[in-house]
Design a protein around this motif. Structure first.
Motif, PDB file in Angstrom:
ATOM      1  N   TYR A 105       0.834  -1.211   0.000  1.00 33.96           N
ATOM      2  CA  TYR A 105       0.000   0.000   0.000  1.00 33.96           C
ATOM      3  C   TYR A 105       0.869   1.261   0.000  1.00 33.96           C
ATOM      4  O   TYR A 105       0.604   2.204  -0.752  1.00 33.96           O
ATOM      5  N   ARG A 147      -0.084   4.263   8.310  1.00 38.85           N
ATOM      6  CA  ARG A 147      -1.105   4.611   9.306  1.00 38.85           C
ATOM      7  C   ARG A 147      -2.500   4.504   8.660  1.00 38.85           C
ATOM      8  O   ARG A 147      -3.431   3.973   9.252  1.00 38.85           O
ATOM      9  N   LEU A 148      -2.580   4.998   7.397  1.00 37.26           N
ATOM     10  CA  LEU A 148      -3.850   4.931   6.679  1.00 37.26           C
ATOM     11  C   LEU A 148      -4.274   3.482   6.435  1.00 37.26           C
ATOM     12  O   LEU A 148      -5.425   3.112   6.633  1.00 37.26           O
ATOM     13  N   SER A 206      -5.435   1.693   9.533  1.00 40.01           N
ATOM     14  CA  SER A 206      -6.741   2.138  10.033  1.00 40.01           C
ATOM     15  C   SER A 206      -7.894   1.382   9.372  1.00 40.01           C
ATOM     16  O   SER A 206      -9.007   1.399   9.865  1.00 40.01           O
ATOM     17  N   CYS A 207      -7.622   0.741   8.241  1.00 42.42           N
ATOM     18  CA  CYS A 207      -8.691   0.039   7.515  1.00 42.42           C
ATOM     19  C   CYS A 207      -8.466  -1.472   7.582  1.00 42.42           C
ATOM     20  O   CYS A 207      -7.645  -2.020   6.833  1.00 42.42           O
ATOM     21  N   SER A 222     -10.391   4.675  -2.284  1.00 42.04           N
ATOM     22  CA  SER A 222      -9.648   5.717  -3.012  1.00 42.04           C
ATOM     23  C   SER A 222      -8.445   5.178  -3.779  1.00 42.04           C
ATOM     24  O   SER A 222      -8.055   5.740  -4.792  1.00 42.04           O
ATOM     25  N   MET A 225     -14.450  -4.385  13.018  1.00 43.05           N
ATOM     26  CA  MET A 225     -13.628  -3.981  11.874  1.00 43.05           C
ATOM     27  C   MET A 225     -13.820  -2.515  11.486  1.00 43.05           C
ATOM     28  O   MET A 225     -13.146  -2.024  10.590  1.00 43.05           O
ATOM     29  N   TYR A 243     -13.361   1.431  11.850  1.00 50.07           N
ATOM     30  CA  TYR A 243     -12.307   2.276  12.429  1.00 50.07           C
ATOM     31  C   TYR A 243     -12.884   3.162  13.547  1.00 50.07           C
ATOM     32  O   TYR A 243     -12.307   3.278  14.620  1.00 50.07           O
ATOM     33  N   THR A 276     -14.799   3.347   7.883  1.00 49.63           N
ATOM     34  CA  THR A 276     -14.121   2.072   7.679  1.00 49.63           C
ATOM     35  C   THR A 276     -12.602   2.272   7.621  1.00 49.63           C
ATOM     36  O   THR A 276     -11.851   1.317   7.702  1.00 49.63           O
ATOM     37  N   ALA A 277     -12.170   3.519   7.461  1.00 46.50           N
ATOM     38  CA  ALA A 277     -10.750   3.884   7.522  1.00 46.50           C
ATOM     39  C   ALA A 277     -10.697   5.370   7.874  1.00 46.50           C
ATOM     40  O   ALA A 277     -11.745   6.028   7.925  1.00 46.50           O
ATOM     41  N   VAL A 278      -9.490   5.880   8.082  1.00 40.54           N
ATOM     42  CA  VAL A 278      -9.362   7.304   8.422  1.00 40.54           C
ATOM     43  C   VAL A 278     -10.018   8.174   7.355  1.00 40.54           C
ATOM     44  O   VAL A 278     -10.681   9.165   7.655  1.00 40.54           O
ATOM     45  N   ASN A 279      -9.830   7.773   6.082  1.00 37.53           N
ATOM     46  CA  ASN A 279     -10.310   8.613   4.980  1.00 37.53           C
ATOM     47  C   ASN A 279     -11.544   8.041   4.273  1.00 37.53           C
ATOM     48  O   ASN A 279     -11.861   8.451   3.168  1.00 37.53           O
ATOM     49  N   GLU A 280     -12.182   7.040   4.863  1.00 39.50           N
ATOM     50  CA  GLU A 280     -13.346   6.414   4.215  1.00 39.50           C
ATOM     51  C   GLU A 280     -14.515   6.430   5.181  1.00 39.50           C
ATOM     52  O   GLU A 280     -14.426   5.805   6.251  1.00 39.50           O
TER      53      GLU A 280
END
Lengths: 191, 186
Positions: free
Chosen positions: A20, A97-98, A101-102, A153, B128, B130, B143-147
């Motif tokens: 990633y 980190r990103l 987080s997922c 994304s 699961m 975030y 679901t993630a920092v940016n999602e």
């Protein structure tokens, strides 16, 4: 006569934090050229050089204020060095980190690539993304990464384990979908 | 437990409230405190220039006044101005049609949240996720920092809202953040 089915490639993969971060840095390299460390460092080196050239003119004119350009030159050179050496690790940390987080991104997944879309399936989700939503695609020796999806994304398709013929089809599918928006990193060429 | 299921399409109002909720989620209590502390320090510095101006250059009065204006802006106006800008930007993006929001069905079951949309189908266990953020108008599932995916609260009755928030609080513990409850939950 029935139309032949449009070609598709199925890739079974598990994306890691390293994959990633590599994909994110490759995409960032092409999508944001002004954020490259070489560009940023060059700006500060230019400022340092201009300031350094002013030191001598300040001395020769007898202003006695050569400390100001000296300080600016030293600070600019230090910032340029900091950008050059620290930016890659900072970007890597940010991407990791990103990714961490997922939890869904680290699950084993099946990626089916079509001419117009990609379908990503894992044990928790099924995502369909159309290439028209993406703004950039980067192909490296190890993977193809596309950025700008509505649900995910950054879409990564790893090349590991694919036969030569499949790799050609995969490359042509992305080439067709992205045309002018695909960038290739020709790192290693097989002789 | 009977799952709470809602079906909806995002309207302009929903999108503006979602953008506002995202801003609130990012502007945590510590960030807000930092902004106000910076403003207070700048205000104190500007006051000290006015009070003890003999020890500084006299022509620093204008600089001190400018610093004071910036400080007052940071303390009192920065967050409301940011909110206004976020609302305006969200409204313009929705009007321009760049959102392309499709209809969704979201179901909060005992162990997982199910999402069914045109391009996205998921059954995500709560562990699961975030984070989840809820304010008076929206629930954001990260679901993630940016999602993140938003669920407007207008689609639920009061009892359903209470049921969903209770479920999220029990399953997500510290990962569930509620507006107003954030400070004391930590």
């Amino acid at each position: 006569m029935a139309k032949p089915a449009s070609p598709s490639i199925v890739v079974e993969q598990k994306v890691t934090a390293e994959d990633y971060s590599r994909a994110a840095s490759a995409v960032r390299y092409f999508s944001a050229p002004f954020k490259r460390r070489s560009f940023r460092a060059l700006i500060f080196i230019t400022v340092a050089a201009v300031s350094a050239s002013l030191i001598f003119s300040c001395r020769s004119c007898g202003f006695g204020r050569e400390k100001i350009p000296e300080t600016i030159a030293i600070i600019s050179a230090a910032v340029a060095a900091a950008i050059w050496f620290l930016q890659p690790s900072a970007e890597l940390r940010s991407a990791k980190r990103l990714f961490s987080s997922c939890a869904l991104m680290s699950l084993p997944e099946k990626v089916t690539v079509y001419r117009d879309r990609v379908v990503i399936e894992n044990s928790c989700e099924s995502i369909t993304e159309y290439w028209t939503d993406f703004f950039i695609c980067v192909e490296t020796d190890e993977m193809i990464a596309a950025a700008g999806g509505r649900e995910r994304s950054l879409v990564i398709v790893k090349k590991r384990g694919l036969a030569e013929k499949q790799l050609k089809i995969l490359s042509s599918l992305f080439g067709y979908a992205f045309e002018g928006r695909i960038h290739r990193f020709p790192v290693r060429r097989k002789s | 437990m009977k799952p709470v299921t809602v079906s909806f399409a995002i309207t302009r109002e929903d999108f503006i409230k979602e953008a506002e909720a995202r801003m609130k989620m990012q502007l945590t209590g510590s960030v807000r405190a930092c902004i106000r502390i910076c403003g207070t320090i700048m205000l104190c510095f500007a006051c000290s220039i006015f009070v003890r101006k003999k020890t500084f250059y006299a022509d620093l009065n204008w600089a001190a006044a400018a610093i004071m204006v910036v400080a007052v802006f940071l303390i009192f106006l920065f967050i409301p101005t940011l909110g206004l800008a976020v609302r305006k930007n969200a409204s313009e993006r929705f009007k321009a049609g760049s959102i392309k929001a499709t209809a969704k069905t979201v179901s909060f079951a005992e162990n997982a949240v199910k999402i069914n949309a045109e391009r996205y189908k998921a059954k995500i266990p709560y562990s699961m996720l975030y984070a989840v953020y809820a304010d008076e108008a929206t629930i954001l599932l990260y679901t993630a920092v940016n999602e993140c995916r938003s669920i407007p609260k207008r689609t639920m009755s009061i009892s359903e809202q209470e049921q969903v928030e209770g479920l999220l609080a029990s399953k997500l513990k510290q990962k569930f953040k509620q507006e107003g409850a954030r400070e004391w939950m930590r």
